[in-house]
Design a protein around this motif. Structure first.
Motif, mmCIF file in Angstrom:
data_model
loop_
_atom_site.group_PDB
_atom_site.id
_atom_site.type_symbol
_atom_site.label_atom_id
_atom_site.label_comp_id
_atom_site.label_asym_id
_atom_site.label_seq_id
_atom_site.Cartn_x
_atom_site.Cartn_y
_atom_site.Cartn_z
ATOM 1 N N GLY A 23 73.186 10.273 65.932
ATOM 2 C CA GLY A 23 72.979 11.407 66.825
ATOM 3 C C GLY A 23 71.811 11.262 67.781
ATOM 4 N N LEU A 24 71.221 10.069 67.877
ATOM 5 C CA LEU A 24 70.090 9.840 68.767
ATOM 6 C C LEU A 24 70.575 9.291 70.105
ATOM 7 N N ARG A 25 69.702 9.361 71.112
ATOM 8 C CA ARG A 25 70.040 8.858 72.442
ATOM 9 C C ARG A 25 68.983 7.861 72.900
ATOM 10 N N PRO A 26 69.043 6.620 72.404
ATOM 11 C CA PRO A 26 68.050 5.627 72.838
ATOM 12 C C PRO A 26 68.177 5.337 74.334
ATOM 13 N N ARG A 27 67.024 5.166 74.978
ATOM 14 C CA ARG A 27 66.984 4.916 76.415
ATOM 15 C C ARG A 27 66.176 3.653 76.691
ATOM 16 N N GLU A 28 66.477 2.991 77.788
ATOM 17 C CA GLU A 28 65.724 1.817 78.255
ATOM 18 C C GLU A 28 65.587 0.747 77.167
ATOM 19 N N VAL A 29 66.695 0.353 76.587
ATOM 20 C CA VAL A 29 66.695 -0.649 75.510
ATOM 21 C C VAL A 29 66.485 -2.037 76.112
ATOM 22 N N ARG A 30 65.474 -2.752 75.587
ATOM 23 C CA ARG A 30 65.172 -4.101 76.071
ATOM 24 C C ARG A 30 64.733 -4.989 74.911
ATOM 25 N N GLN A 31 65.014 -6.275 75.031
ATOM 26 C CA GLN A 31 64.520 -7.245 74.048
ATOM 27 C C GLN A 31 63.009 -7.350 74.154
ATOM 28 N N ALA A 32 62.381 -7.596 73.013
ATOM 29 C CA ALA A 32 60.921 -7.747 73.002
ATOM 30 C C ALA A 32 60.518 -8.502 71.743
ATOM 31 N N TYR A 33 59.246 -8.875 71.687
ATOM 32 C CA TYR A 33 58.700 -9.446 70.457
ATOM 33 C C TYR A 33 57.254 -9.026 70.324
ATOM 34 N N VAL A 34 56.771 -9.086 69.095
ATOM 35 C CA VAL A 34 55.360 -8.844 68.825
ATOM 36 C C VAL A 34 54.798 -10.089 68.158
ATOM 37 N N GLU A 35 53.576 -10.414 68.522
ATOM 38 C CA GLU A 35 52.925 -11.591 67.960
ATOM 39 C C GLU A 35 51.977 -11.174 66.845
ATOM 40 N N ARG A 36 51.639 -12.182 66.010
ATOM 41 C CA ARG A 36 50.704 -12.009 64.895
ATOM 42 C C ARG A 36 51.305 -11.220 63.733
ATOM 43 N N PHE A 37 52.648 -11.234 63.658
ATOM 44 C CA PHE A 37 53.367 -10.628 62.537
ATOM 45 C C PHE A 37 54.470 -11.571 62.091
ATOM 46 N N THR A 38 54.887 -11.412 60.831
ATOM 47 C CA THR A 38 56.052 -12.111 60.317
ATOM 48 C C THR A 38 56.962 -11.067 59.673
ATOM 49 N N LEU A 39 58.249 -11.361 59.644
ATOM 50 C CA LEU A 39 59.234 -10.464 59.068
ATOM 51 C C LEU A 39 59.295 -10.672 57.560
ATOM 52 N N ARG A 40 59.297 -9.577 56.809
ATOM 53 C CA ARG A 40 59.481 -9.626 55.358
ATOM 54 C C ARG A 40 60.645 -8.706 55.010
#
Length: 137
Positions: A23-40
């Protein structure tokens, strides 16, 4: 119109269609990344500080009410907002909120079902294949 906030998503919420189904309306969706983190991966995805790390996902804009609705679900209620600098493909950066667990899962944690679903979403969103392949089921 209600105020919108830029959010960086790195788990299954990075898929705007999944958010629209809630039921949400996401706007301006773009690829991105963040540095200095790892996925767990534990029950869900989380970020852990990592000096040379990089986590890919998407940024999008949601209203405060939409964010409150999304994070009121018991499965993500423990996540807390943190500011991050999301890097975009054009080399620019954008400040965003990123919801994360106060204590990320340890490195030995895994969730093969979630990892498989996350790989599918990451591919759908066009994230780099080397990154997607590193999300080990």
């Amino acid at each position: 119109m209600a105020e919108q906030v830029t959010i960086f998503f790195y788990g299954l919420f990075m898929d705007p269609e999944a958010l629209e189904a809630k039921g949400l309306r996401p706007r301006e969706v773009r690829q991105a990344y963040v540095e200095r983190f790892t996925l767990r991966l534990g029950k869900r995805a989380a970020l852990a500080a990592s000096r040379g790390g990089r986590v890919y996902g998407t940024i999008m804009r949601l209203t405060h009410a939409e964010i409150d609705h999304l994070y009121s679900d018991p499965s993500v209620a423990a996540y807390r907002p943190e500011p991050v600098l999301a890097q975009l493909a054009d080399g620019s950066g954008e400040l965003a909120l990123c919801f994360n667990l106060p204590t990320p899962p340890d490195e030995a944690s895994s969730n093969p079902e979630y990892a498989t679903a996350l790989q599918a979403v990451a591919r759908k969103m066009g994230l780099p294949e080397a990154y997607v392949a590193g999300i080990a089921p």
